[in-house]
Design an enzyme around this catalytic site. Structure first.
Site, PDB file in Angstrom:
ATOM      1  N   GLN A 212       0.858  -1.186   0.000  1.00  0.00           N
ATOM      2  CA  GLN A 212       0.000   0.000   0.000  1.00  0.00           C
ATOM      3  C   GLN A 212       0.894   1.236   0.000  1.00  0.00           C
ATOM      4  OE1 GLN A 212      -0.815   2.299   2.579  1.00  0.00           O
ATOM      5  NE2 GLN A 212      -2.723   3.124   1.742  1.00  0.00           N
ATOM      6  N   THR A 214       1.511   3.919   1.435  1.00  0.00           N
ATOM      7  CA  THR A 214       2.181   4.527   2.597  1.00  0.00           C
ATOM      8  C   THR A 214       3.199   3.600   3.260  1.00  0.00           C
ATOM      9  OG1 THR A 214       0.528   3.770   4.189  1.00  0.00           O
ATOM     10  CG2 THR A 214       0.122   5.909   3.138  1.00  0.00           C
ATOM     11  N   LYS A 215       3.354   2.376   2.754  1.00  0.00           N
ATOM     12  CA  LYS A 215       4.257   1.430   3.417  1.00  0.00           C
ATOM     13  C   LYS A 215       5.708   1.638   2.956  1.00  0.00           C
ATOM     14  CE  LYS A 215       0.506  -0.355   5.131  1.00  0.00           C
ATOM     15  NZ  LYS A 215      -0.009  -1.207   6.159  1.00  0.00           N
ATOM     16  N   ASN A 216       6.639   0.939   3.603  1.00  0.00           N
ATOM     17  CA  ASN A 216       8.062   1.191   3.325  1.00  0.00           C
ATOM     18  C   ASN A 216       8.488   0.774   1.922  1.00  0.00           C
ATOM     19  OD1 ASN A 216       8.009   2.002   5.961  1.00  0.00           O
ATOM     20  ND2 ASN A 216       9.947   1.005   6.499  1.00  0.00           N
TER      21      ASN A 216
END
Ligand SMILES: *Cc1c(COP(=O)(O)O)cnc(C)c1O
Length: 443
Positions: A212, A214-216
Site C-alpha cells: 500500500q 504509505t508502506k516502506n
C-alpha cells in the site's frame, strides 16, 4: 563585539523560547512538516508507462510480466522458494491463512495492538481471532501471552512486526512448535527488517507484506506479497487467488475451479512500479536508519520519553516511530494520558506532525465485540466462545504514546527530524506548563 543586553533584546529572546501554543514562534516551518512519500522518480514513471505499451495488463497471461519479476525478486530477498503477489496486504494475510488450511473451528492468536486487517484476516477464513497482549518496549506479540492464549482449537499464531520491529520469532516459533501451530507473519510494516540476520517474512510458514502506498516498499496504490517457506503451499495460494483454478505456466487456462477461490491477484502496473522502487529500497532503508537514529539519540536524553530501539538480534525498518511518555520519569505527578494529551497539543503547535496510531486495542473494535462476522454471529457462534481478552499493556501503550508516521520515510528527512527534535527540546524547557495542562480536566 559587544553583547546586546538591552531590555528589548532580552524580551525578544524570551519570546523565542515561548511555546507556539502561547504565541511564541513555531519551531518547524511548513515545508518540513510534509515530505513526499513515496518518492516517485522518472524511472518509476517510465516503468509504469512501459507496462501500458507491453500489452499484458493482468498477471495470469502466458509469458512473463512485472508480477513474476517482482515475485522472484522478493523471494530472493526474503530467502524463500516462492512468493505470491496479491491485490493488497489484507488479501495476502487471508490467502496465507487459507493456503495453510486455517478455517472454521480454528482459532488464530493475534496481538491486540495492530492494524485491524491482522484480526479481520482470520474472520475472513471463518476462524476466530484470539487477542493476546504485547511487549511494552517492542510493541510486538508477547510470546508468553501467546502461549497462555492457546487452546485445543488454536491453529495458528499471527505475529505482527509492528512499526518495523520484528516480533520475537525464536520464542514464538518455540510456542508454535510445542503446540503444532502454523505461523503467519504480518510483515506489512517491516519490509527489510531482520531477525537474527534473517529477513522477516521468511521466518514463519508464510509472511504477508503490504505494498500500500504509505508502506516502506510502496506501489502506486494497493498491492501485497506473500513469502512461503513451502513451494507447494505457495502453489495452493496461487490457485485459491485465481478462482480455485489450477495454474500451470505454458498450459492453456482450463476454467475449472477445484475449490473455493477468489480473485486476489496483483495487477501489472502495481508490480512494475514496485519493481522500480525496489532498485532504491536499500539506499532508502540506510538513509532512514541514519536519519531516525540521529533523531532518537536527541530525544533519548529528555526525561520521560521511551524511544523505540531495535530489540536484541534484530534490525528495525522504522515504518512508524512510537514514543511512550512517562510523567513520573519526567518528575511530574500527573496522569499518563493527560501528559500525552498535553504533549500532543504543544508539539503539534510547534509544527511536529505527531498523531495517534490505533485508538483502542483491536479486541475492542465493534466488529469483534459485537461479533459482526458472517450471518448471525459466525464464526464465533460456531465454536467455543473465545476468552475475554486481558491486554493491559496494549491499552497502556495506546494511552501514553504518540507516533510519527510517513514524514520520516523520505530519505531526505534528516533535517526535518532535527527540527522536530528542536521542538521537543523547547517543550521540555516548559515541563511545569505541560504538567499544568496535563492536570487540568480539559481533554
Ligand atoms: C497496512 C497493514 C495491513 C493491510 O495492508 P493493506 O495493503 O492496506 O490491505 C495489515 N497489517 C498491518 C500491520 C498493516 O500495517
Amino acid at each position: 563585539m559587544s553583547i546586546d543586553i538591552s531590555p528589548k533584546r532580552q524580551a525578544a529572546d524570551a519570546d523565542q523560547h515561548q511555546l507556539a501554543a502561547f504565541g511564541g514562534p513555531v519551531t518547524v516551518p511548513p515545508e518540513l512538516r510534509k515530505l513526499p512519500w513515496p518518492v516517485i522518480t522518472d524511472a518509476d514513471r517510465a516503468a509504469v508507462l512501459e507496462t501500458l505499451d507491453a500489452g499484458a495488463l493482468v498477471s495470469n497471461v502466458d509469458g512473463r510480466t512485472a508480477v513474476q519479476d517482482l515475485e522472484e525478486l522478493w523471494a530472493a530477498r526474503t530467502q524463500v522458494p516462492a512468493v505470491v503477489a496479491t491485490s493488497n496486504g489484507t488479501t495476502a494475510l487471508a490467502l496465507a491463512l487459507s493456503a495453510l488450511g486455517i478455517g472454521p473451528g480454528d482459532e488464530v492468536i493475534v496481538p491486540d495492538l495492530s492494524f485491524i486487517a491482522s484480526g479481520l484476516a482470520a474472520v475472513h477464513q471463518m476462524a476466530v481471532p484470539v487477542f493476546a497482549d504485547i511487549d511494552p518496549r517492542t510493541f510486538t506479540l508477547d510470546p508468553a501471552a501467546a502461549e497462555a492464549a492457546t487452546t485445543p482449537r488454536t491453529a495458528a499464531i499471527l505475529p505482527v512486526h509492528l512499526h518495523g520491529q520484528p516480533a520475537d520469532m525464536d520464542a514464538i516459533g518455540a510456542v508454535a512448535a510445542r503446540h503444532g501451530l502454523a505461523v503467519v507473519e504480518d510483515a506489512a510494516q517491516a519490509h527489510g527488517a531482520e531477525w537474527q540476520g534473517r529477513p522477516v517474512g521468511g521466518l514463519g510458514d508464510a509472511g504477508a507484506f503490504s505494498l500500500q502506498v504509505t508502506k516502506n516498499l510502496p506501489t502506486c496504490g494497493e498491492g501485497g506479497l506473500i513469502a512461503f517457506r513451502d513451494a507447494g503451499v505457495a502453489e495452493r495460494a496461487r490457485s485459491i487467488g485465481q478462482f480455485g483454478e489450477v495454474v500451470k505456466a505454458g498450459t492453456p487456462r482450463g476454467y475449472v475451479s477445484h475449490e473455493l477461490g477468489w480473485n486476489h491477484k496483483m495487477n501489472v502496473v502495481q508490480a512494475a512500479f514496485t519493481r522500480s522502487q525496489l532498485n532504491r529500497f536499500d539506499a532508502y532503508l540506510q538513509a532512514r536508519h541514519a536519519n531516525v537514529t540521529a533523531f532518537l539519540d536527541r530525544l533519548d536524553v529528555l526525561p520521560g520519553i521511551q524511544v523505540p530501539r531495535p530489540a536484541h538480534h534484530s534490525t528495525h525498518a522504522w515504518h512508524i516511530l512510537r514514543f511512550r511518555f512517562d510523567p513520573a520519569a519526567a518528575g511530574l505527578d500527573v496522569p499518563a494520558a493527560g501528559f500525552r494529551r498535553a504533549l500532543h497539543r504543544l508539539l503539534r503547535s510547534e509544527g511536529v506532525p505527531l498523531s495517534r496510531y490505533q485508538l483502542m486495542p483491536m479486541s475492542r473494535q465493534p466488529v469483534f465485540t459485537e461479533r459482526r462476522g458472517f450471518g448471525d454471529g459466525y464464526p464465533w457462534r460456531a465454536g467455543h466462545p473465545p476468552p475475554e481478552p486481558r491486554t493491559p499493556v496494549a491499552a497502556a501503550v495506546i494511552d501514553d504514546s504518540l507516533t510519527l508516521q510517513l514524514r520520516h520515510l523520505n530519505p531526505g528527512a534528516g533535517p526535518a527530524l532535527q527540527c522536530y527534535a528542536d521542538a521537543f527540546d523547547k517543550v521540555w524547557e516548559h515541563l511545569p506548563t505541560v504538567a499544568a495542562m496535563a492536570a487540568s480536566a480539559d481533554r
